[in-house]
Design a protein around this motif. Structure first.
Motif, PDB file in Angstrom:
ATOM      1  N   ASP A  85       0.890  -1.164   0.000  1.00  0.00           N
ATOM      2  CA  ASP A  85       0.000   0.000   0.000  1.00  0.00           C
ATOM      3  C   ASP A  85       0.926   1.211   0.000  1.00  0.00           C
ATOM      4  O   ASP A  85       1.615   1.462   0.984  1.00  0.00           O
ATOM      5  CB  ASP A  85      -0.863  -0.118   1.269  1.00  0.00           C
ATOM      6  CG  ASP A  85      -1.764   1.071   1.552  1.00  0.00           C
ATOM      7  OD1 ASP A  85      -1.342   2.220   1.331  1.00  0.00           O
ATOM      8  OD2 ASP A  85      -2.881   0.840   2.049  1.00  0.00           O
TER       9      ASP A  85
ATOM     10  N   SER B 195      -0.594   6.606  -2.317  1.00  0.00           N
ATOM     11  CA  SER B 195      -1.817   6.943  -1.577  1.00  0.00           C
ATOM     12  C   SER B 195      -2.005   8.416  -1.238  1.00  0.00           C
ATOM     13  O   SER B 195      -2.164   8.781  -0.071  1.00  0.00           O
ATOM     14  CB  SER B 195      -1.881   6.097  -0.288  1.00  0.00           C
ATOM     15  OG  SER B 195      -1.694   4.736  -0.581  1.00  0.00           O
TER      16      SER B 195
ATOM     17  N   ASN C  40      -4.124  12.137  -1.379  1.00  0.00           N
ATOM     18  CA  ASN C  40      -5.515  12.466  -1.084  1.00  0.00           C
ATOM     19  C   ASN C  40      -6.094  13.326  -2.198  1.00  0.00           C
ATOM     20  O   ASN C  40      -5.442  14.261  -2.665  1.00  0.00           O
ATOM     21  CB  ASN C  40      -5.600  13.197   0.243  1.00  0.00           C
ATOM     22  CG  ASN C  40      -5.016  12.355   1.361  1.00  0.00           C
ATOM     23  OD1 ASN C  40      -5.314  11.168   1.470  1.00  0.00           O
ATOM     24  ND2 ASN C  40      -4.147  12.950   2.158  1.00  0.00           N
TER      25      ASN C  40
ATOM     26  N   HIS D 164       4.413  12.079  -0.346  1.00  0.00           N
ATOM     27  CA  HIS D 164       3.832  11.098  -1.271  1.00  0.00           C
ATOM     28  C   HIS D 164       4.845  10.658  -2.318  1.00  0.00           C
ATOM     29  O   HIS D 164       4.795   9.540  -2.787  1.00  0.00           O
ATOM     30  CB  HIS D 164       2.578  11.674  -1.930  1.00  0.00           C
ATOM     31  CG  HIS D 164       1.461  11.911  -0.965  1.00  0.00           C
ATOM     32  ND1 HIS D 164       0.941  13.158  -0.720  1.00  0.00           N
ATOM     33  CD2 HIS D 164       0.802  11.069  -0.143  1.00  0.00           C
ATOM     34  CE1 HIS D 164      -0.018  13.063   0.194  1.00  0.00           C
ATOM     35  NE2 HIS D 164      -0.120  11.807   0.572  1.00  0.00           N
TER      36      HIS D 164
ATOM     37  N   HIS E 215      -3.984   3.499  -2.014  1.00  0.00           N
ATOM     38  CA  HIS E 215      -5.072   3.706  -1.043  1.00  0.00           C
ATOM     39  C   HIS E 215      -5.389   5.204  -1.012  1.00  0.00           C
ATOM     40  O   HIS E 215      -5.130   5.897  -0.032  1.00  0.00           O
ATOM     41  CB  HIS E 215      -4.584   3.201   0.319  1.00  0.00           C
ATOM     42  CG  HIS E 215      -5.650   3.050   1.364  1.00  0.00           C
ATOM     43  ND1 HIS E 215      -6.433   1.932   1.480  1.00  0.00           N
ATOM     44  CD2 HIS E 215      -6.043   3.869   2.368  1.00  0.00           C
ATOM     45  CE1 HIS E 215      -7.254   2.061   2.501  1.00  0.00           C
ATOM     46  NE2 HIS E 215      -7.043   3.242   3.068  1.00  0.00           N
TER      47      HIS E 215
ATOM     48  N   TYR F  22     -10.658   7.251   9.077  1.00  0.00           N
ATOM     49  CA  TYR F  22      -9.428   6.638   8.535  1.00  0.00           C
ATOM     50  C   TYR F  22      -9.212   5.233   9.113  1.00  0.00           C
ATOM     51  O   TYR F  22      -8.928   4.278   8.384  1.00  0.00           O
ATOM     52  CB  TYR F  22      -8.265   7.565   8.919  1.00  0.00           C
ATOM     53  CG  TYR F  22      -6.955   7.332   8.199  1.00  0.00           C
ATOM     54  CD1 TYR F  22      -6.898   7.182   6.824  1.00  0.00           C
ATOM     55  CD2 TYR F  22      -5.752   7.309   8.924  1.00  0.00           C
ATOM     56  CE1 TYR F  22      -5.683   6.999   6.183  1.00  0.00           C
ATOM     57  CE2 TYR F  22      -4.530   7.136   8.294  1.00  0.00           C
ATOM     58  CZ  TYR F  22      -4.496   6.978   6.919  1.00  0.00           C
ATOM     59  OH  TYR F  22      -3.283   6.803   6.292  1.00  0.00           O
TER      60      TYR F  22
ATOM     61  N   ASP G  86      -9.279   1.592   7.361  1.00  0.00           N
ATOM     62  CA  ASP G  86      -8.092   0.740   7.351  1.00  0.00           C
ATOM     63  C   ASP G  86      -8.386  -0.654   7.914  1.00  0.00           C
ATOM     64  O   ASP G  86      -7.820  -1.646   7.451  1.00  0.00           O
ATOM     65  CB  ASP G  86      -6.941   1.417   8.116  1.00  0.00           C
ATOM     66  CG  ASP G  86      -5.923   2.013   7.147  1.00  0.00           C
ATOM     67  OD1 ASP G  86      -5.789   1.484   6.022  1.00  0.00           O
ATOM     68  OD2 ASP G  86      -5.266   3.011   7.500  1.00  0.00           O
TER      69      ASP G  86
ATOM     70  N   TYR H  88       2.585  -1.166   4.456  1.00  0.00           N
ATOM     71  CA  TYR H  88       2.067   0.203   4.303  1.00  0.00           C
ATOM     72  C   TYR H  88       3.221   1.178   4.295  1.00  0.00           C
ATOM     73  O   TYR H  88       4.004   1.206   5.241  1.00  0.00           O
ATOM     74  CB  TYR H  88       1.152   0.559   5.468  1.00  0.00           C
ATOM     75  CG  TYR H  88      -0.040  -0.362   5.645  1.00  0.00           C
ATOM     76  CD1 TYR H  88       0.097  -1.580   6.304  1.00  0.00           C
ATOM     77  CD2 TYR H  88      -1.294  -0.013   5.161  1.00  0.00           C
ATOM     78  CE1 TYR H  88      -0.997  -2.424   6.478  1.00  0.00           C
ATOM     79  CE2 TYR H  88      -2.392  -0.845   5.336  1.00  0.00           C
ATOM     80  CZ  TYR H  88      -2.233  -2.052   5.997  1.00  0.00           C
ATOM     81  OH  TYR H  88      -3.313  -2.880   6.159  1.00  0.00           O
TER      82      TYR H  88
ATOM     83  N   THR I 106       4.168   4.947   4.526  1.00  0.00           N
ATOM     84  CA  THR I 106       3.821   6.361   4.776  1.00  0.00           C
ATOM     85  C   THR I 106       4.910   6.985   5.652  1.00  0.00           C
ATOM     86  O   THR I 106       5.761   6.283   6.177  1.00  0.00           O
ATOM     87  CB  THR I 106       2.487   6.544   5.545  1.00  0.00           C
ATOM     88  OG1 THR I 106       2.719   6.294   6.939  1.00  0.00           O
ATOM     89  CG2 THR I 106       1.389   5.644   5.041  1.00  0.00           C
TER      90      THR I 106
ATOM     91  N   GLN J 221       2.730   8.719  10.904  1.00  0.00           N
ATOM     92  CA  GLN J 221       1.530   7.886  11.024  1.00  0.00           C
ATOM     93  C   GLN J 221       1.780   6.577  11.771  1.00  0.00           C
ATOM     94  O   GLN J 221       0.916   5.702  11.820  1.00  0.00           O
ATOM     95  CB  GLN J 221       0.967   7.573   9.633  1.00  0.00           C
ATOM     96  CG  GLN J 221       0.470   8.799   8.914  1.00  0.00           C
ATOM     97  CD  GLN J 221      -0.425   8.446   7.726  1.00  0.00           C
ATOM     98  OE1 GLN J 221      -1.181   7.492   7.742  1.00  0.00           O
ATOM     99  NE2 GLN J 221      -0.325   9.242   6.678  1.00  0.00           N
TER     100      GLN J 221
ATOM    101  N   PHE K 265      -0.811   3.149  12.679  1.00  0.00           N
ATOM    102  CA  PHE K 265      -0.608   1.774  12.211  1.00  0.00           C
ATOM    103  C   PHE K 265      -0.407   0.808  13.371  1.00  0.00           C
ATOM    104  O   PHE K 265      -1.021  -0.254  13.410  1.00  0.00           O
ATOM    105  CB  PHE K 265       0.545   1.713  11.204  1.00  0.00           C
ATOM    106  CG  PHE K 265       0.153   2.267   9.869  1.00  0.00           C
ATOM    107  CD1 PHE K 265      -0.646   1.535   9.006  1.00  0.00           C
ATOM    108  CD2 PHE K 265       0.540   3.545   9.482  1.00  0.00           C
ATOM    109  CE1 PHE K 265      -1.050   2.054   7.774  1.00  0.00           C
ATOM    110  CE2 PHE K 265       0.147   4.071   8.262  1.00  0.00           C
ATOM    111  CZ  PHE K 265      -0.650   3.324   7.410  1.00  0.00           C
TER     112      PHE K 265
HETATM  113  N1  ARG Z   1      -3.838   9.027   2.233  1.00  0.00           N
HETATM  114  C1  ARG Z   1      -2.953   8.904   3.345  1.00  0.00           C
HETATM  115  C2  ARG Z   1      -2.089  10.165   3.462  1.00  0.00           C
HETATM  116  O1  ARG Z   1      -1.921  10.885   2.513  1.00  0.00           O
HETATM  117  C3  ARG Z   1      -2.047   7.707   3.257  1.00  0.00           C
HETATM  118  C4  ARG Z   1      -2.751   6.358   3.206  1.00  0.00           C
HETATM  119  C5  ARG Z   1      -1.850   5.230   3.595  1.00  0.00           C
HETATM  120  N2  ARG Z   1      -2.489   3.951   3.525  1.00  0.00           N
HETATM  121  C6  ARG Z   1      -3.342   3.469   4.419  1.00  0.00           C
HETATM  122  N3  ARG Z   1      -3.866   2.293   4.232  1.00  0.00           N
HETATM  123  N4  ARG Z   1      -3.651   4.123   5.500  1.00  0.00           N
HETATM  124  O2  ARG Z   1      -1.569  10.433   4.517  1.00  0.00           O
END
Ligand code: ARG
Length: 613
Positions: free
Chosen positions: A152, A155, A157, A166, A192, A340, A344, A362, A364, A368, A372
């Motif tokens: 993943d 991802s 937004n 990103h 995602h 969120y 998830d 994942y 990121t 975050q 997780f």
């Molecule tokens: N869209 C989220 C962001 O920009 C990241 C998503 C990561 N993936 C997940 N399954 N939470 O911070």
């Protein structure tokens, strides 16, 4: 030293049409370490049948090529139990003696408290390299403990900025995917995308207001979605009547009202085509399954967690309390909406039960991490995942990464905007590498050789490759400073330097006027000179390096290997004459093997090598 020619070739090296698994494992399957481990397991079963331990085989820098370190641990398990062994050294001796005979090992010796030093046979190393040249680099794929993985990554937004974070996620995730794919794992590359949430009420109402004919307009008309987002946010914050409408808009969208669904889709489509431009330039493939995809699964997943007694009510919200955390994981907000975390959880459920993935990764930023950790724990409480201490699959991992800093030591930004626009960043990487290339070519009076297309392709390959490598070469958790000057330098540990190093090897082969395709079938490799042997041993470590990078989810391990390999090649080339020497055939084959392995490293890192064959 310069790029020999502008002909760019994609890095995908497939010299055989037979899939790796179906090939006769003439020189054994898996990495050298995996092969030695199989021999060591067999020896351990004979030496100490009463205890079961994992084989411990490591590369040895000093005393031999590899080393088996099981004796000490075994000693602590068997001493005092009436064993006939007197000390760890005696166990080491027995492990060495009981190794099944194999053409991999030249000799063994036992040092100190039972370390078994293993020296590989030169002829086996040579054979393994030649076999790779004949049957393709895929035969050097490591064996990983899973068949199917979800990665993943990227991802971004919808309607929000796709920022440097990103970009890092895209680059790191793509590399991990490439490494797993090379290792014959079926990878589901998942984008995602954040395509759901309360911001859509505001965006949709703003769309209706600004563009009464919104159904007809193209993405051009709306222009920059980030600007659009900002304007709608401004209105939301300052106009109570609009705010009210936006909030109702969310409800109407979630209720499935046709007009709202259509407007939502339009906004997502515009964002998507912007993201796709970046992916195309970076040569990254992704399959979008955004947050909205998992909406239908949320109620049943929460019902399951509820039936297991995990969900409680707290201050009007539905939450899961998790040991070790002050605040609980909210899964249904006070207003009844999902968030969120609920998405998830549903996505994880889907990946485990529908997609049957064994490893879910994942990518990121480290910011975050807590999210997780908490939802992984919730999944464990639900019995979806085994205890991580057991080191079993299915498994989840958060691959976190640090910040990208500007020259001022603060978060990286460009002058004009608060965040860095990825497209602009890639444009600059390309134009800078192009002007350097032009300068170099002009100095060498070579410009006539190049077509415009070659120039374009080469500056893209070099420029984007430099951006990727600068990101990947550091341990992903450390912050790094973004500098075009540094990443585009042809000195030091940069992609540009490595591009030149590789192109130079290709030019050595080309200028020899020998056909390596023919040589690899008829000639033989010998490793008599110490620098030949060092290079040969390092080449066959390739599979181990990929295995390590996959196991620990660390792409920098491959960068380090690639850089060291180029250094070792330089040493070999300095001390061993290639063209015109009695060893010419063998040495040209070593050159070729180095070039093939370097290209495969580039491929794993998503970098397009620039060279002429
Ligand atoms: N869209 C989220 C962001 O920009 C990241 C998503 C990561 N993936 C997940 N399954 N939470 O911070």
């Amino acid at each position: 030293l310069r790029v020999s020619c502008g002909a760019t070739t994609m890095g995908d090296e497939t010299s055989t049409s037979v899939p790796a698994q179906e090939q006769e494992p003439t020189v054994g399957a898996g990495s050298v370490k995996q092969q030695l481990s199989r021999l060591v397991i067999s020896s351990l079963r004979t030496t100490v049948p009463e205890v079961e331990v994992e084989p411990m085989v490591e590369v040895s820098a000093k005393f031999a090529d590899y080393q088996c370190n099981n004796a000490m641990g075994l000693w602590s398990k068997v001493k005092g139990s009436g064993t006939s062994f007197k000390n760890p050294n005696a166990i080491g001796q027995a492990i060495a003696k009981n190794l099944p005979s194999s053409d991999i090992i030249e000799s063994t010796s036992v040092a100190g408290p039972g370390f078994v030093n293993i020296t590989l046979s030169n002829s086996w190393v040579a054979k393994r390299i030649q076999d790779m040249l004949i049957n393709g680099i895929n035969t050097w794929a490591p064996i990983l403990p899973v068949k199917k993985a979800v990665i993943d990554f990227s991802s971004p937004n919808i309607a929000k900025e796709m920022h440097v974070g990103h970009l890092r996620s895209t680059i790191i995730g793509d590399t991990l995917a490439r490494m797993f794919e090379f290792s014959n794992v079926d990878v589901l590359r998942r984008n995602h995308v954040g395509d759901w949430g309360t911001q859509f009420g505001m965006l949709i109402e703003y769309l209706f207001e600004k563009f009464p004919n919104w159904q007809e307009i193209g993405s051009q008309a709306i222009g920059d979605l980030q600007v659009f987002y900002k304007a709608s946010k401004h209105k939301f914050d300052n106009d109570p009547e609009f705010k009210e409408r936006a909030q109702q808009g969310v409800v109407r969208l979630q209720g499935g009202e046709e007009k709202y669904r259509e407007a939502w889709k339009k906004i997502c489509d515009i964002s998507r085509s912007e993201f796709d431009l970046v992916y195309k330039r970076l040569n990254v493939e992704l399959e979008e399954k955004g947050e909205s995809f998992y909406n239908p699964y949320i109620p049943q997943v929460l019902a399951e967690l509820n039936s297991k007694g995990l969900i409680q009510e707290s201050e009007g919200a539905q939450v899961i309390f998790i040991e070790g955390y002050q605040i609980p994981l909210i899964v249904v907000k006070r207003d009844g909406g999902f968030n969120y975390a609920s998405t998830d959880l549903a996505a994880l459920w889907y990946r485990l039960n529908v997609e049957k993935a064994e490893w879910i990764i994942y990518v990121t930023d480290v910011g975050q991490q807590q999210h997780f950790e908490m939802f992984f724990k919730a999944a464990r409480m639900a019995g979806w995942l085994p205890d991580p201490k057991e080191n079993k699959f299915p498994k989840t991992n958060h691959v976190g990464f640090g910040l990208v800093l500007g020259s001022d030591g603060k978060r990286f930004r460009t002058r004009s905007t608060e965040v860095v626009r990825l497209v602009e960043l890639l444009d600059e990487a390309k134009s800078r590498s192009k002007s350097e290339l032009l300068q170099r070519l002009t100095e060498n009076g070579k410009i006539v050789d190049w077509t415009d297309e070659e120039l374009e392709q080469t500056s893209e390959a070099v420029g984007y490759g430099a951006v990727k490598y600068a990101d990947l070469k550091n341990n992903r958790l450390t912050n790094y400073t973004f500098s075009f000057e540094q990443m585009l330098s042809d000195k030091g540990n940069t992609a540009v330097y490595l591009q030149y190093a590789h192109a130079r090897i290709c030019s050595i082969i080309r200028k020899s006027n020998k056909d390596v395709e023919e040589l690899k079938m008829s000639g033989a490799i010998s490793l008599d000179h110490p620098d030949e042997r060092v290079l040969g041993l390092y080449l066959i470590r390739f599979a181990e390096v990929v295995e390590e990078a996959c196991t620990n989810l660390l792409p920098n391990v491959v960068c380090e290997y690639l850089y060291n390999l180029s250094e070792m090649f330089t040493k070999f080339y300095t001390n061993c004459q290639v063209v015109g020497s009695p060893e010419e055939t063998s040495r040209l084959l070593l050159c070729q093997a180095t070039a093939v392995v370097m290209r495969q490293c580039f491929q794993l890192l998503g970098i397009t090598p620039v060279y002429k064959l």
